[in-house]
Design a protein around this motif. Structure first.
Motif, mmCIF file in Angstrom:
data_model
loop_
_atom_site.group_PDB
_atom_site.id
_atom_site.type_symbol
_atom_site.label_atom_id
_atom_site.label_comp_id
_atom_site.label_asym_id
_atom_site.label_seq_id
_atom_site.Cartn_x
_atom_site.Cartn_y
_atom_site.Cartn_z
ATOM 1 N N UNK A 9 0.925 -1.194 0.045
ATOM 2 C CA UNK A 9 0.306 -0.068 -0.086
ATOM 3 C C UNK A 9 1.158 1.428 0.182
ATOM 4 N N UNK A 10 2.000 0.557 0.552
ATOM 5 C CA UNK A 10 2.514 2.323 0.677
ATOM 6 C C UNK A 10 3.632 2.385 -0.564
ATOM 7 N N UNK A 11 3.549 1.849 -1.613
ATOM 8 C CA UNK A 11 4.426 2.125 -2.807
ATOM 9 C C UNK A 11 3.769 2.419 -3.728
ATOM 10 N N UNK A 12 4.647 2.889 -4.609
ATOM 11 C CA UNK A 12 3.543 4.120 -5.716
ATOM 12 C C UNK A 12 4.563 3.909 -7.370
ATOM 13 N N UNK A 13 4.191 3.274 -8.200
ATOM 14 C CA UNK A 13 4.765 3.604 -8.834
ATOM 15 C C UNK A 13 3.998 3.899 -10.085
ATOM 16 N N UNK A 14 4.840 4.210 -11.347
ATOM 17 C CA UNK A 14 4.155 5.130 -12.373
ATOM 18 C C UNK A 14 3.497 4.623 -13.431
ATOM 19 N N UNK A 15 2.369 3.144 -13.137
ATOM 20 C CA UNK A 15 2.032 2.458 -13.835
ATOM 21 C C UNK A 15 1.023 3.100 -14.308
ATOM 22 N N UNK A 16 0.541 3.849 -15.699
ATOM 23 C CA UNK A 16 -0.705 4.158 -16.060
ATOM 24 C C UNK A 16 -2.006 3.885 -15.947
ATOM 25 N N UNK A 17 -2.900 3.844 -14.861
ATOM 26 C CA UNK A 17 -3.762 3.576 -15.143
ATOM 27 C C UNK A 17 -5.200 3.997 -15.882
ATOM 28 N N UNK A 18 -6.026 2.859 -16.729
ATOM 29 C CA UNK A 18 -6.835 3.309 -17.258
ATOM 30 C C UNK A 18 -8.360 4.094 -16.782
ATOM 31 N N UNK A 19 -9.194 4.386 -17.449
ATOM 32 C CA UNK A 19 -10.982 4.882 -17.328
ATOM 33 C C UNK A 19 -10.921 3.101 -17.410
ATOM 34 N N UNK A 20 -12.140 3.140 -16.969
ATOM 35 C CA UNK A 20 -12.992 2.242 -17.892
ATOM 36 C C UNK A 20 -14.060 2.113 -17.234
ATOM 37 N N UNK A 21 -15.428 1.952 -17.525
ATOM 38 C CA UNK A 21 -17.057 2.037 -17.511
ATOM 39 C C UNK A 21 -17.568 0.797 -16.726
ATOM 40 N N UNK A 22 -17.998 1.455 -15.420
ATOM 41 C CA UNK A 22 -18.582 0.824 -15.120
ATOM 42 C C UNK A 22 -20.050 0.158 -15.631
ATOM 43 N N UNK A 23 -20.131 -1.102 -15.529
ATOM 44 C CA UNK A 23 -21.483 -1.751 -16.713
ATOM 45 C C UNK A 23 -22.114 -2.493 -15.189
ATOM 46 N N UNK A 24 -23.034 -3.702 -15.206
ATOM 47 C CA UNK A 24 -23.317 -4.710 -14.755
ATOM 48 C C UNK A 24 -24.120 -5.068 -15.382
ATOM 49 N N UNK A 25 -24.481 -6.854 -14.872
ATOM 50 C CA UNK A 25 -24.957 -7.459 -16.050
ATOM 51 C C UNK A 25 -26.270 -7.981 -15.974
ATOM 52 N N UNK A 26 -26.961 -7.971 -17.438
ATOM 53 C CA UNK A 26 -28.744 -7.559 -16.931
ATOM 54 C C UNK A 26 -28.875 -8.865 -16.493
ATOM 55 N N UNK A 27 -28.787 -10.038 -16.253
ATOM 56 C CA UNK A 27 -28.767 -11.706 -15.113
ATOM 57 C C UNK A 27 -28.435 -10.183 -13.858
ATOM 58 N N UNK A 28 -28.159 -9.838 -13.113
ATOM 59 C CA UNK A 28 -27.886 -9.615 -11.755
ATOM 60 C C UNK A 28 -28.862 -8.560 -11.546
ATOM 61 N N UNK A 29 -29.871 -7.357 -12.305
ATOM 62 C CA UNK A 29 -30.323 -6.985 -12.483
ATOM 63 C C UNK A 29 -31.542 -6.863 -11.708
ATOM 64 N N UNK A 30 -32.484 -6.483 -10.584
ATOM 65 C CA UNK A 30 -33.597 -7.404 -9.472
ATOM 66 C C UNK A 30 -33.113 -8.611 -9.460
ATOM 67 N N UNK A 31 -31.953 -8.870 -9.389
ATOM 68 C CA UNK A 31 -31.493 -10.352 -8.956
ATOM 69 C C UNK A 31 -32.463 -10.589 -7.233
ATOM 70 N N UNK A 32 -31.848 -9.287 -6.108
ATOM 71 C CA UNK A 32 -32.161 -9.624 -5.763
ATOM 72 C C UNK A 32 -33.819 -8.468 -4.552
ATOM 73 N N UNK A 33 -34.618 -8.673 -5.259
ATOM 74 C CA UNK A 33 -35.676 -7.732 -5.408
ATOM 75 C C UNK A 33 -36.528 -8.345 -4.142
ATOM 76 N N UNK A 34 -36.928 -7.441 -3.364
ATOM 77 C CA UNK A 34 -37.603 -8.392 -1.863
ATOM 78 C C UNK A 34 -36.397 -8.212 -1.382
ATOM 79 N N UNK A 35 -35.765 -8.289 -0.971
ATOM 80 C CA UNK A 35 -34.747 -8.195 -0.018
ATOM 81 C C UNK A 35 -34.283 -6.823 0.643
ATOM 82 N N UNK A 36 -33.707 -6.353 2.067
ATOM 83 C CA UNK A 36 -33.618 -4.447 1.792
ATOM 84 C C UNK A 36 -31.873 -4.598 2.549
ATOM 85 N N UNK A 37 -31.797 -3.508 2.189
ATOM 86 C CA UNK A 37 -30.673 -4.017 3.025
ATOM 87 C C UNK A 37 -30.171 -1.805 4.003
#
Ligand code: SAM
Ligand code: SF4
Length: 471
Positions: A9-37
């Motif tokens: 955690x303390x180390x730093x490198x010059x590795x180029x980080x990428x910017x990626x887009x978040x997505x959620x797969x369609x099967x997961x959507x609403x999979x937990x309908x009826x549950x609460x958090x």
């Protein structure tokens, strides 16, 4: 199982980080309908902003929010590790969850955020908190849908804490907790390594978001009727240094101001990266609020050096004076730590005299708290807790005196306030002025939350002011 490693955690490198887009797969959507958090957040604005994304991801999965933890199916703590008491609060809450798990063994209990990034915390969870099903850190928050799925479908504990930052993720969902005020992240992580601070280890290296992504987010907020944004980062002034050759915090602030959002705030500013360009831009645009949080930590150059703060008492005061001179009517607030190892009575008195000079409008004052694995852990500390408490008390007396003195100067004046709420019982409204003062006020005319109104100040208190809307 993936546990964090402090050395990595303390180390730093010059590795180029990428910017990626978040997505959620369609099967997961609403999979937990009826549950609460149930989601509880500890710590800074950055954690609050993360929780707005965690909640949104859980809602994509079909969960509904439940405010009473005893009724929820999934209980998640988004934690903070900046000081010892933040740890204690989270462990206290886990204690309550333990009782619940005995009567409702089917519930899933999770802990995420900064505490999860600490090896010692993970070891403690493994050994003594066996009822915690899911642990993840600050670097894989976007993987929540997958992690929740694993936790609900397996009896095995899921512990996935990366030591290194991952790619920067855009298009994360968000459910903002306020309809008029929003947080906008511009930079993640911290490379300053102040010797007392855990943040560079728990949040990783400084990574700026691309300017286009930030400006797109602000444009959307303008279209959605937002009145105020707070631009966020552990050290916002470092913005752009890892990404561009000629586009930094000053340039970004100027472009954000041009979007037309009515109010812009930013936090936190390390005095080290506070450029002349930034000061010029803050002074130039009316929609950048004249309120700067400029943590000093100590008034003694000797202690500042031990803290690794990269400025002296003199250079801090030079910056302070420059901001006061160029930004009209600016208020400045600060953070101060007392009882840092090696702080003598004379050093502490230098902090008091600096506060007498700066006459801050607000100050967050703390007793030094040892953080495991930081350089300050190894420093010799001869001051007793009682002495430190005494110093904190004396410091608070000085800073409070100036809060009241500054507020008194506003009596009879008219200030612009963004209405944040009202209490029907007392017929009082509340909101913040441009200079970030809490104002409680009455109104004879019809006003609503989200309006920006002129309020005449009738009386000043230490931490707030009273007033009435100008007819
Ligand atoms: N990045 C900001 C800066 O450089 O000033 C500070 C962010 S930190 C989350 C907020 C404040 O917590 C710090 O300014 C400091 O006063 C306080 N803090 C951090 N580590 C601490 C520690 N180990 N003990 C006491 N206070 C601490
Ligand atoms: Fe911590 Fe702020 Fe120093 Fe970074 S700059 S190490 S967040 S106090």
């Amino acid at each position: 199982m993936l546990l964090p490693d402090r050395k990595e955690e303390a180390t730093r490198d010059k590795r180029k980080y990428k910017t990626v887009k978040y997505s959620i797969d369609s099967k997961s959507k609403n999979k937990y309908k009826g549950k609460t958090f149930y989601l509880k957040t500890y710590g800074c604005q950055m954690n609050e902003r993360d929780s707005e994304t965690l909640a949104a991801m859980l809602k994509q999965l079909g969960f509904k929010e439940e405010k009473d933890y005893r009724k929820a199916d999934f209980l998640l703590l988004n934690t903070c590790s900046i000081r010892e008491n933040a740890h204690n609060k989270a462990f206290g809450m886990l204690g309550r969850f333990k009782h619940l798990k005995q009567t409702r063994p089917e519930i899933v209990i999770g802990l995420c955020g900064c505490m999860a990034q600490e090896t010692s915390v993970c070891e403690e969870l493994l050994k003594n908190y066996k009822f915690v099903n899911l642990v993840f850190g600050t670097h894989n928050l976007d993987k929540l849908p997958i992690l929740v799925d694993k936790a609900f479908s397996s009896d095995e504990r899921q512990i996935e804490v990366y030591s290194r930052e991952q790619d920067l993720v855009e298009d994360l969902p968000v459910i903002r907790s306020n309809k008029y005020k929003a947080y906008v992240n511009i930079i993640y992580g911290c490379d300053k390594f102040c010797t007392y601070c855990i943040v560079p280890y728990t949040r990783g290296r400084e990574r700026s978001r691309k300017k286009e992504d930030i400006l797109k987010e602000v444009d959307t907020l303008v279209k959605d009727g937002y009145k105020e944004i707070t631009v966020l980062g552990q050290n916002v002034n470092a913005y752009g240094k890892d990404l561009y050759d000629d586009y930094f915090m000053g340039e970004l602030l100027e472009d954000i101001a041009k979007t037309g959002i009515p109010r812009i705030r930013f936090m936190t500013s390390h005095p080290w990266d506070f450029t002349d360009k930034m000061i010029e831009v803050i002074g130039k645009y009316d929609n950048i609020m004249p309120s700067v949080h400029l943590p000093v930590q100590s008034g003694s150059s000797k202690i500042l050096k031990l803290m690794g703060r990269r400025y002296t008492r003199e250079s801090y005061l030079e910056l302070f004076d420059k901001i006061k001179k160029i930004v009209k009517n600016v208020t400045i607030s600060t953070d101060i730590i007392v009882g840092f190892p090696g702080e003598t009575e004379e050093d502490f008195e230098e902090t008091l005299s600096l506060c007498e000079y700066c006459k801050y409008d607000n100050a967050f004052t703390f007793i030094f708290s040892v953080r495991r694995g930081t350089p300050a852990e190894k420093l010799k500390d001869n001051t007793t807790l009682k002495e430190k408490e005494g110093r904190l008390y004396r410091l608070n007396e000085v800073v409070n005196k100036y809060f009241l003195e500054n507020n008194k100067k506003l009596e009879g004046k008219v200030v612009k306030v963004l209405v944040e709420g009202n209490s029907t019982k007392s017929n009082m409204y509340y909101g913040y002025s441009e200079t970030n003062k809490l104002i409680n006020f009455t109104s004879k005319k019809d006003i609503t939350v989200g309006d920006i109104v002129d309020v005449k100040i009738t009386s000043a208190k230490t931490w707030s002011l009273d007033g009435e809307v100008v007819e």
